[in-house]
Design an enzyme around this catalytic site. Structure first.
Site, PDB file in Angstrom:
ATOM      1  N   TYR A  72      -3.369  -0.197  10.464  1.00 44.70           N
ATOM      2  CA  TYR A  72      -3.192  -0.587   9.058  1.00 44.70           C
ATOM      3  C   TYR A  72      -1.862  -0.043   8.512  1.00 44.70           C
ATOM      4  CZ  TYR A  72      -4.140  -1.125   4.059  1.00 44.70           C
ATOM      5  OH  TYR A  72      -4.064  -1.462   2.728  1.00 44.70           O
ATOM      6  N   SER A 128       0.874  -1.183   0.000  1.00 42.46           N
ATOM      7  CA  SER A 128       0.000   0.000   0.000  1.00 42.46           C
ATOM      8  C   SER A 128       0.901   1.220   0.000  1.00 42.46           C
ATOM      9  CB  SER A 128      -0.852  -0.004   1.274  1.00 42.46           C
ATOM     10  OG  SER A 128      -1.430   1.272   1.492  1.00 42.46           O
TER      11      SER A 128
HETATM   12  P1  NAD Z   1     -10.624  -7.678  -0.271  1.00 40.79           P
HETATM   13  O1  NAD Z   1     -11.230  -7.792   1.073  1.00 40.79           O
HETATM   14  O2  NAD Z   1     -11.529  -7.533  -1.448  1.00 40.79           O
HETATM   15  O3  NAD Z   1      -9.648  -8.898  -0.537  1.00 40.79           O
HETATM   16  C1  NAD Z   1      -8.836  -9.411   0.470  1.00 40.79           C
HETATM   17  C2  NAD Z   1      -8.842 -10.928   0.361  1.00 40.79           C
HETATM   18  O4  NAD Z   1      -8.017 -11.422   1.417  1.00 40.79           O
HETATM   19  C3  NAD Z   1     -10.253 -11.508   0.583  1.00 40.79           C
HETATM   20  O5  NAD Z   1     -10.565 -12.424  -0.442  1.00 40.79           O
HETATM   21  C4  NAD Z   1     -10.142 -12.162   1.935  1.00 40.79           C
HETATM   22  O6  NAD Z   1     -10.992 -13.290   2.103  1.00 40.79           O
HETATM   23  C5  NAD Z   1      -8.664 -12.534   1.996  1.00 40.79           C
HETATM   24  N1  NAD Z   1      -8.231 -12.748   3.382  1.00 40.79           N
HETATM   25  C6  NAD Z   1      -8.445 -11.918   4.445  1.00 40.79           C
HETATM   26  N2  NAD Z   1      -8.001 -12.496   5.566  1.00 40.79           N
HETATM   27  C7  NAD Z   1      -7.475 -13.698   5.214  1.00 40.79           C
HETATM   28  C8  NAD Z   1      -6.887 -14.759   5.946  1.00 40.79           C
HETATM   29  N3  NAD Z   1      -6.745 -14.717   7.289  1.00 40.79           N
HETATM   30  N4  NAD Z   1      -6.470 -15.864   5.274  1.00 40.79           N
HETATM   31  C9  NAD Z   1      -6.628 -15.939   3.925  1.00 40.79           C
HETATM   32  N5  NAD Z   1      -7.193 -14.972   3.190  1.00 40.79           N
HETATM   33  C10 NAD Z   1      -7.618 -13.871   3.829  1.00 40.79           C
HETATM   34  O7  NAD Z   1      -9.617  -6.412  -0.188  1.00 40.79           O
HETATM   35  P2  NAD Z   1      -8.865  -5.590  -1.336  1.00 40.79           P
HETATM   36  O8  NAD Z   1      -9.352  -4.199  -1.263  1.00 40.79           O
HETATM   37  O9  NAD Z   1      -8.884  -6.317  -2.634  1.00 40.79           O
HETATM   38  O10 NAD Z   1      -7.379  -5.611  -0.752  1.00 40.79           O
HETATM   39  C11 NAD Z   1      -6.441  -6.598  -1.151  1.00 40.79           C
HETATM   40  C12 NAD Z   1      -5.045  -6.176  -0.692  1.00 40.79           C
HETATM   41  O11 NAD Z   1      -4.727  -4.900  -1.252  1.00 40.79           O
HETATM   42  C13 NAD Z   1      -4.919  -6.015   0.823  1.00 40.79           C
HETATM   43  O12 NAD Z   1      -3.652  -6.456   1.241  1.00 40.79           O
HETATM   44  C14 NAD Z   1      -5.059  -4.510   1.022  1.00 40.79           C
HETATM   45  O13 NAD Z   1      -4.427  -4.068   2.195  1.00 40.79           O
HETATM   46  C15 NAD Z   1      -4.342  -4.020  -0.232  1.00 40.79           C
HETATM   47  N6  NAD Z   1      -4.715  -2.646  -0.600  1.00 40.79           N
HETATM   48  C16 NAD Z   1      -6.003  -2.334  -0.898  1.00 40.79           C
HETATM   49  C17 NAD Z   1      -6.321  -1.019  -1.223  1.00 40.79           C
HETATM   50  C18 NAD Z   1      -7.726  -0.599  -1.530  1.00 40.79           C
HETATM   51  O14 NAD Z   1      -7.986   0.624  -1.529  1.00 40.79           O
HETATM   52  N7  NAD Z   1      -8.656  -1.505  -1.831  1.00 40.79           N
HETATM   53  C19 NAD Z   1      -5.318  -0.032  -1.248  1.00 40.79           C
HETATM   54  C20 NAD Z   1      -4.006  -0.402  -0.942  1.00 40.79           C
HETATM   55  C21 NAD Z   1      -3.718  -1.719  -0.613  1.00 40.79           C
END
Ligand code: NAD
Length: 250
Positions: free
Chosen positions: A148, A135
């Site tokens: 976070y 991130s």
């Molecule tokens: P999301 O919730 O759509 O996807 C996250 C996935 O991780 C889900 O499928 C969830 O089931 C899985 N997960 C969570 N806990 C878990 C566990 N204990 N074991 C196995 N799987 C697990 O979220 P997203 O927005 O797609 O984010 C994905 C990644 O991108 C994350 O690491 C998040 O921090 C990072 N990110 C997201 C954003 C954003 O704005 N959406 C920005 C920067 C970084």
């Protein structure tokens, strides 16, 4: 010829959001492999054709070992590993910090990523590539997001350290650093905040877009494209770095 033809890949958190966009893009580029995610998330998702969904809770080291044991069993070594699983807690300021929540966030975003690398390391082929979905918060602070932000700073440390540990096997370790991406996870959090505090999700998204050079936020597909670049031979001399995908946030 596509960028990942014949490559074996594994994407954690690949059932939805950014991880799902990565698995779909990698599949279109010729990769086959595994989506590792929580069982309920896998039940709601469809892995790309030729890919296998493997349930895992990355907070549980024994379960993580079992899942990677399944991946290792009778299969070719892994060429590409993407650690996308992560959680984002609700916004709260430092005076409201909830340390149980802190532990839950770190269990997935820091410890879970470290465990992923630990169990994947013996399975990685020489010349393999690892991409951690970190991130902008890997180096930037943000108000009301201390747990976070700290967990994503840890992800940067993991990327830099693993790059040094694995580099002499020809294995590269990088990260992608997305800005806000309108995944279901982010939209759900914004809608919850709208209900609780009256901050309209549409205003928050418009504000996020205004803060970028391009005047729009990036998409999950654009994050997947950056992960593809880092996972491919195009990035053959790049390791230990995070690549921002944020529409240009100064
Ligand atoms: P999301 O919730 O759509 O996807 C996250 C996935 O991780 C889900 O499928 C969830 O089931 C899985 N997960 C969570 N806990 C878990 C566990 N204990 N074991 C196995 N799987 C697990 O979220 P997203 O927005 O797609 O984010 C994905 C990644 O991108 C994350 O690491 C998040 O921090 C990072 N990110 C997201 C954003 C954003 O704005 N959406 C920005 C920067 C970084």
């Amino acid at each position: 010829m596509t960028l990942l033809t014949g490559r074996k890949a594994l994407v954690t958190g690949g059932a939805r959001g950014i991880g799902a966009a990565v698995a779909e893009r990698f599949a279109r580029e010729g990769a086959q492999g595994f989506v590792l995610d929580l069982e309920p998330a896998l039940a709601e998702a469809r892995s790309p054709e030729g890919w296998t969904g493997v349930p895992v809770d990355l907070r549980d080291d024994g379960d993580t070992a079992r899942a990677f044991g399944f991946v290792a069993d009778g299969n070719a070594p892994l060429d590409v590993l993407v650690a996308a699983a992560g959680i984002v807690p609700p916004w709260r300021d430092v005076a409201q910090l909830d340390l149980d929540e802190w532990d839950r966030v770190f269990a997935v975003n820091a410890r879970g990523v470290a465990a992923t690398l630990r169990h994947a390391a013996p399975l990685l082929a020489p010349g393999a590539a690892v991409v951690v979905i970190a991130s902008l918060n890997a180096w930037r602070g943000d108000p009301n997001l201390m747990a976070y932000v700290a967990s994503k700073h840890a992800a940067l440390g993991i990327v830099r350290s693993a790059a040094l540990d694995l580099g002499r096997r020809g294995i590269r370790v990088n990260g992608v650093a997305p800005g806000p991406i309108a995944t279901d996870a982010l939209l759900e959090r914004m809608r919850a905040r709208e209900r609780e505090r009256g901050i309209a999700a549409s205003d928050a998204l418009a504000q996020a877009a205004k803060a970028t050079a391009l005047g729009r936020i990036a998409t999950a597909d654009e994050v997947a494209a950056a992960a593809l670049f880092l996972a491919s031979d195009l990035a053959s001399a790049i390791t230990g770095h995070l690549l921002p995908v944020d529409g240009g946030i100064a």
